[in-house]
Design a protein around this motif. Structure first.
Motif, PDB file in Angstrom:
ATOM      1  N   ARG A   1       0.814  -1.219   0.000  1.00 22.74           N
ATOM      2  CA  ARG A   1       0.000   0.000   0.000  1.00 22.74           C
ATOM      3  C   ARG A   1       0.847   1.268   0.000  1.00 22.74           C
ATOM      4  O   ARG A   1       0.307   2.365  -0.160  1.00 22.74           O
ATOM      5  CB  ARG A   1      -0.926   0.002   1.222  1.00 22.74           C
ATOM      6  CG  ARG A   1      -2.080  -0.986   1.105  1.00 22.74           C
ATOM      7  CD  ARG A   1      -3.098  -0.775   2.202  1.00 22.74           C
ATOM      8  NE  ARG A   1      -4.288  -1.568   1.946  1.00 22.74           N
ATOM      9  CZ  ARG A   1      -4.660  -2.629   2.643  1.00 22.74           C
ATOM     10  NH1 ARG A   1      -3.933  -3.018   3.675  1.00 22.74           N
ATOM     11  NH2 ARG A   1      -5.756  -3.300   2.340  1.00 22.74           N
TER      12      ARG A   1
ATOM     13  N   PRO B   1       2.925   4.110  -1.411  1.00 21.35           N
ATOM     14  CA  PRO B   1       2.983   4.678  -2.766  1.00 21.35           C
ATOM     15  C   PRO B   1       4.403   4.700  -3.319  1.00 21.35           C
ATOM     16  O   PRO B   1       5.372   4.824  -2.575  1.00 21.35           O
ATOM     17  CB  PRO B   1       2.441   6.093  -2.575  1.00 21.35           C
ATOM     18  CG  PRO B   1       2.726   6.414  -1.143  1.00 21.35           C
ATOM     19  CD  PRO B   1       2.573   5.122  -0.399  1.00 21.35           C
TER      20      PRO B   1
ATOM     21  N   ASN C   1       5.555   8.787  -8.602  1.00 23.60           N
ATOM     22  CA  ASN C   1       5.319   8.794 -10.043  1.00 23.60           C
ATOM     23  C   ASN C   1       5.214  10.243 -10.504  1.00 23.60           C
ATOM     24  O   ASN C   1       4.207  10.909 -10.259  1.00 23.60           O
ATOM     25  CB  ASN C   1       4.033   8.036 -10.366  1.00 23.60           C
ATOM     26  CG  ASN C   1       3.752   7.983 -11.860  1.00 23.60           C
ATOM     27  OD1 ASN C   1       4.497   8.551 -12.672  1.00 23.60           O
ATOM     28  ND2 ASN C   1       2.693   7.298 -12.232  1.00 23.60           N
TER      29      ASN C   1
ATOM     30  N   SER D   1      -0.463  11.404  -1.144  1.00 25.98           N
ATOM     31  CA  SER D   1      -0.323  10.654  -2.390  1.00 25.98           C
ATOM     32  C   SER D   1      -1.683  10.151  -2.842  1.00 25.98           C
ATOM     33  O   SER D   1      -2.446   9.587  -2.062  1.00 25.98           O
ATOM     34  CB  SER D   1       0.621   9.455  -2.187  1.00 25.98           C
ATOM     35  OG  SER D   1       0.595   8.603  -3.321  1.00 25.98           O
ATOM     36  N   SER D   2      -1.973  10.342  -4.124  1.00 26.75           N
ATOM     37  CA  SER D   2      -3.228   9.837  -4.673  1.00 26.75           C
ATOM     38  C   SER D   2      -3.248   8.317  -4.722  1.00 26.75           C
ATOM     39  O   SER D   2      -4.309   7.703  -4.848  1.00 26.75           O
ATOM     40  CB  SER D   2      -3.438  10.397  -6.088  1.00 26.75           C
ATOM     41  OG  SER D   2      -2.377  10.005  -6.955  1.00 26.75           O
ATOM     42  N   GLN D   3      -2.072   7.694  -4.590  1.00 24.98           N
ATOM     43  CA  GLN D   3      -2.002   6.236  -4.575  1.00 24.98           C
ATOM     44  C   GLN D   3      -2.421   5.656  -3.230  1.00 24.98           C
ATOM     45  O   GLN D   3      -2.815   4.494  -3.148  1.00 24.98           O
ATOM     46  CB  GLN D   3      -0.584   5.771  -4.896  1.00 24.98           C
ATOM     47  CG  GLN D   3      -0.092   6.177  -6.271  1.00 24.98           C
ATOM     48  CD  GLN D   3       1.356   5.783  -6.472  1.00 24.98           C
ATOM     49  OE1 GLN D   3       1.756   4.654  -6.224  1.00 24.98           O
ATOM     50  NE2 GLN D   3       2.173   6.719  -6.928  1.00 24.98           N
TER      51      GLN D   3
END
Length: 211
Positions: free
Chosen positions: A36, A38, A41, A183-185
């Motif tokens: 999980r 991130p 990127n 983080s969008s992740q």
């Protein structure tokens, strides 16, 4: 950022196989937290998103102007012969091809992080007994393979009498990733979600014990 779990309370459920259950649960927790975590990127960074949006808007504006020019041509009868063909010297403008949008307007370009390689945070999960690790690893591990392997080696040494198994990540931006949706992740963090699955991991480990 850290969490510790005392698994001795599950001795009864473990049917005397405390060590086996502790190891299995800890491995599942480690895998969940690492997976999980991130991986940086650059394409998802705000500056690059804004850059691509602006360039895409410029390319769209170009195509819009092309459409207007062609419409104006169509509305002017003097641009056509009696047979309905465009007169010599009158040409329709062409919209951008996909290649031209990339090459001429850089719609996929980056303004920062061009040489960035993600995976440092994922690779900085460390496992220890009783006391959490305090250092930072100089390791880039985008798949988390090395972090899991190292943690697995430590967990494999667990014996009854060890009070806590610690999983630490000491990179300074860890709290922002966990609590601030940095983080969008991993908008809801990594540790908090994984620990809610603790009982599921325990039940799974117990169910896999030999009858």
């Amino acid at each position: 950022m850290s969490f510790s779990l005392d698994l001795k309370a599950f001795a009864d459920k473990a049917k005397g196989n405390v060590e086996q259950v502790v190891k299995k649960v800890s491995l599942d927790l480690l895998s969940a937290v690492v997976d999980r975590s991130p991986v940086g990127n650059p394409e998802l960074w705000a500056a690059n998103i804004q850059h691509r949006q602006a360039n895409t808007a410029a390319a769209d504006a170009y195509d819009y102007n092309v459409a207007i020019r062609n419409t104006v041509i169509n509305l002017n009868d003097s641009n056509f012969t009696k047979s309905g063909k465009l007169k010599r010297g009158v040409k329709y403008a062409k919209k951008l091809t996909k290649t031209e949008r990339v090459q001429n307007f850089n719609i996929n370009g980056l303004v920062t992080g061009k040489d960035y390689v993600g995976g440092r945070f994922r690779g900085n999960w460390q496992v220890s007994f009783e006391v959490g690790e305090t250092g930072v690893l100089d390791l880039v591990d985008p798949r988390g393979t090395r972090a899991k392997a190292s943690g697995t080696q430590v967990i494999g040494q667990f014996q009854i009498g060890v009070g806590s198994i610690w999983m630490m990540n000491n990179l300074p931006y860890g709290p922002r990733l966990e609590y601030e949706g940095w983080s969008s992740q991993a908008p809801a963090g990594m540790v908090r979600i994984s620990t809610t699955e603790f009982q599921t991991f325990v039940n799974k480990a117990v169910s896999e014990l030999p009858a």
